[in-house]
Design an enzyme around this catalytic site. Structure first.
Site, PDB file in Angstrom:
ATOM      1  N   SER A 143      28.594 -30.619  -8.080  1.00  0.00           N
ATOM      2  CA  SER A 143      29.246 -31.587  -7.180  1.00  0.00           C
ATOM      3  C   SER A 143      30.452 -30.919  -6.532  1.00  0.00           C
ATOM      4  O   SER A 143      31.091 -30.042  -7.134  1.00  0.00           O
ATOM      5  CB  SER A 143      29.726 -32.800  -7.984  1.00  0.00           C
ATOM      6  OG  SER A 143      30.568 -33.603  -7.191  1.00  0.00           O
ATOM      7  N   TYR A 157      34.469 -36.328 -14.859  1.00  0.00           N
ATOM      8  CA  TYR A 157      33.352 -35.991 -13.964  1.00  0.00           C
ATOM      9  C   TYR A 157      33.568 -34.596 -13.362  1.00  0.00           C
ATOM     10  O   TYR A 157      32.670 -33.751 -13.390  1.00  0.00           O
ATOM     11  CB  TYR A 157      33.240 -37.047 -12.861  1.00  0.00           C
ATOM     12  CG  TYR A 157      32.076 -36.826 -11.920  1.00  0.00           C
ATOM     13  CD1 TYR A 157      30.771 -37.154 -12.298  1.00  0.00           C
ATOM     14  CD2 TYR A 157      32.263 -36.289 -10.651  1.00  0.00           C
ATOM     15  CE1 TYR A 157      29.699 -36.956 -11.435  1.00  0.00           C
ATOM     16  CE2 TYR A 157      31.200 -36.086  -9.783  1.00  0.00           C
ATOM     17  CZ  TYR A 157      29.915 -36.425 -10.181  1.00  0.00           C
ATOM     18  OH  TYR A 157      28.847 -36.219  -9.324  1.00  0.00           O
TER      19      TYR A 157
HETATM   20  P1  NAP Z   1      22.079 -42.110  -8.727  1.00  0.00           P
HETATM   21  O1  NAP Z   1      21.667 -42.625  -7.401  1.00  0.00           O
HETATM   22  O2  NAP Z   1      23.027 -42.902  -9.548  1.00  0.00           O
HETATM   23  O3  NAP Z   1      20.755 -41.832  -9.579  1.00  0.00           O
HETATM   24  C1  NAP Z   1      20.885 -41.327 -10.871  1.00  0.00           C
HETATM   25  C2  NAP Z   1      19.522 -40.970 -11.408  1.00  0.00           C
HETATM   26  O4  NAP Z   1      19.699 -40.326 -12.669  1.00  0.00           O
HETATM   27  C3  NAP Z   1      18.632 -42.177 -11.650  1.00  0.00           C
HETATM   28  O5  NAP Z   1      17.304 -41.799 -11.357  1.00  0.00           O
HETATM   29  C4  NAP Z   1      18.801 -42.437 -13.152  1.00  0.00           C
HETATM   30  O6  NAP Z   1      17.670 -43.068 -13.753  1.00  0.00           O
HETATM   31  C5  NAP Z   1      18.936 -41.010 -13.650  1.00  0.00           C
HETATM   32  N1  NAP Z   1      19.608 -40.855 -14.942  1.00  0.00           N
HETATM   33  C6  NAP Z   1      20.888 -41.167 -15.277  1.00  0.00           C
HETATM   34  N2  NAP Z   1      21.119 -40.868 -16.564  1.00  0.00           N
HETATM   35  C7  NAP Z   1      19.950 -40.368 -17.051  1.00  0.00           C
HETATM   36  C8  NAP Z   1      19.544 -39.901 -18.315  1.00  0.00           C
HETATM   37  N3  NAP Z   1      20.385 -39.886 -19.358  1.00  0.00           N
HETATM   38  N4  NAP Z   1      18.266 -39.475 -18.475  1.00  0.00           N
HETATM   39  C9  NAP Z   1      17.398 -39.479 -17.433  1.00  0.00           C
HETATM   40  N5  NAP Z   1      17.742 -39.895 -16.188  1.00  0.00           N
HETATM   41  C10 NAP Z   1      18.991 -40.352 -16.024  1.00  0.00           C
HETATM   42  O7  NAP Z   1      22.740 -40.642  -8.595  1.00  0.00           O
HETATM   43  P2  NAP Z   1      22.737 -39.581  -7.392  1.00  0.00           P
HETATM   44  O8  NAP Z   1      23.876 -39.874  -6.514  1.00  0.00           O
HETATM   45  O9  NAP Z   1      21.378 -39.451  -6.841  1.00  0.00           O
HETATM   46  O10 NAP Z   1      23.147 -38.270  -8.204  1.00  0.00           O
HETATM   47  C11 NAP Z   1      22.217 -37.282  -8.613  1.00  0.00           C
HETATM   48  C12 NAP Z   1      23.005 -36.050  -9.037  1.00  0.00           C
HETATM   49  O11 NAP Z   1      23.771 -35.574  -7.942  1.00  0.00           O
HETATM   50  C13 NAP Z   1      24.000 -36.301 -10.176  1.00  0.00           C
HETATM   51  O12 NAP Z   1      24.030 -35.182 -11.044  1.00  0.00           O
HETATM   52  C14 NAP Z   1      25.316 -36.436  -9.450  1.00  0.00           C
HETATM   53  O13 NAP Z   1      26.424 -36.119 -10.280  1.00  0.00           O
HETATM   54  C15 NAP Z   1      25.124 -35.435  -8.331  1.00  0.00           C
HETATM   55  N6  NAP Z   1      25.998 -35.662  -7.187  1.00  0.00           N
HETATM   56  C16 NAP Z   1      25.914 -36.816  -6.459  1.00  0.00           C
HETATM   57  C17 NAP Z   1      26.779 -37.002  -5.394  1.00  0.00           C
HETATM   58  C18 NAP Z   1      26.763 -38.232  -4.539  1.00  0.00           C
HETATM   59  O14 NAP Z   1      27.710 -38.409  -3.732  1.00  0.00           O
HETATM   60  N7  NAP Z   1      25.763 -39.081  -4.633  1.00  0.00           N
HETATM   61  C19 NAP Z   1      27.737 -36.015  -5.081  1.00  0.00           C
HETATM   62  C20 NAP Z   1      27.785 -34.886  -5.859  1.00  0.00           C
HETATM   63  C21 NAP Z   1      26.924 -34.708  -6.918  1.00  0.00           C
HETATM   64  P3  NAP Z   1      17.488 -44.686 -13.811  1.00  0.00           P
HETATM   65  O15 NAP Z   1      17.106 -45.124 -12.412  1.00  0.00           O
HETATM   66  O16 NAP Z   1      16.392 -44.904 -14.788  1.00  0.00           O
HETATM   67  O17 NAP Z   1      18.810 -45.261 -14.225  1.00  0.00           O
END
Ligand code: NAP
Length: 249
Positions: A143, A157
């Site tokens: 991130s 985080y």
């Molecule tokens: P999101 O929309 O909240 O989706 C999270 C996903 O992770 C969901 O599919 C959830 O499954 C799954 N998950 C959470 N905990 C889990 C576990 N213990 N075991 C298996 N699956 C799990 O998140 P996102 O924004 O797409 O983020 C994805 C990645 O990108 C993360 O690592 C996040 O830190 C990183 N990231 C995101 C952003 C941003 O702005 N969005 C920026 C930088 C980095 P369920 O649906 O079953 O709950």
């Protein structure tokens, strides 16, 4: 050429779901991992299949070592091997240093860092040419928070994602000679449910309009494109890198 298999952790929603859809379009067999949201995971699988692709949903909590072992065995049984692991699952919980209890700190680090150890270990067992594998690719979702450390309440985080950058380079050094390429992506502000951890999409959009050079949030599909490129032969000499995909952040 044989069909390749990509396992994406946390692929029921957000960046993981967008990556799963794009991987399906690129001809990968897609293993859609998720923790709880059966309906969302099945919807991703359904969309990939409706476009002629191959996909299956795999429920497993990647913070649980035993469940990760089971997940990889299930993917073996369904698809007969693994070519790409995307360590994408992660959580955002904001809390200040005075609220930093062992439970809260552990939850963040188990989801954002420990899960990468469990999943990468199982992937390396299968991919490493020293273990009889045919090589592969591991992509770690870091991130922009790892370098900015600017989010209110985002201490744990940011620290967990900075650790992902360290893990990424250390793993690249360890397995580079075993036919496995390892890289990370640092997304900036992306429009997904994770923004609920900092007040929702409107709050995130406001932050983007002032602090992101491109003055907007990114779309999950814009991160997915980077994953597909890093996984491909077009990135054959990219190894141990951390790619910023954050509109200039
Ligand atoms: P999101 O929309 O909240 O989706 C999270 C996903 O992770 C969901 O599919 C959830 O499954 C799954 N998950 C959470 N905990 C889990 C576990 N213990 N075991 C298996 N699956 C799990 O998140 P996102 O924004 O797409 O983020 C994805 C990645 O990108 C993360 O690592 C996040 O830190 C990183 N990231 C995101 C952003 C941003 O702005 N969005 C920026 C930088 C980095 P369920 O649906 O079953 O709950």
């Amino acid at each position: 050429m044989s069909v390749k298999t990509m396992l994406i952790t946390g692929a029921s929603r957000g960046i993981g779901a967008a990556t799963a859809l794009l991987a399906g379009k690129h001809g990968y067999q897609v293993a859609v991992n998720y923790a709880n949201n059966d309906a969302a995971a099945q919807a991703v699988v359904h969309r990939i299949k409706s476009l002629g692709g191959k996909a299956q949903a795999f429920k497993a909590d990647v913070t649980n070592n035993d469940e990760v072992i089971g997940l990889f065995k299930a993917v073996d049984a369904a698809f007969g091997g693994l070519d790409v692991l995307v360590n994408n699952a992660g959580i955002l919980e904001t809390f200040g240093i005075l609220q930093a209890t062992p439970d809260k700190i552990s939850r963040t680090f188990e989801a954002n860092l420990f899960s990468l150890y469990y999943c990468s270990r199982e992937a390396v067992k299968r991919m490493s040419t020293e273990q009889g594998g045919r090589g592969g690719v591991i992509i770690n979702m870091s991130s922009a928070a790892a370098k900015l450390c600017s989010m209110p309440g985002g201490n744990a985080y940011s620290a967990s994602k900075a650790a992902v950058d360290g893990f990424n380079l250390a793993l690249a050094n360890e397995v580079g000679a075993q036919g496995i390429r390892v890289n990370a992506i640092r997304p900036g502000l992306i429009a997904t449910d994770i923004q609920n951890g900092r007040g929702g999409l409107e709050v995130a959009a406001k932050i983007a309009s002032t602090s992101v050079p491109m003055k907007r949030m990114g779309e999950p599909s814009e991160i997915a494109e980077a994953v597909i490129w890093l996984a491909s032969e077009h990135a054959s000499y990219v190894h141990g890198a951390v790619l910023d995909v954050g509109g200039g952040r």
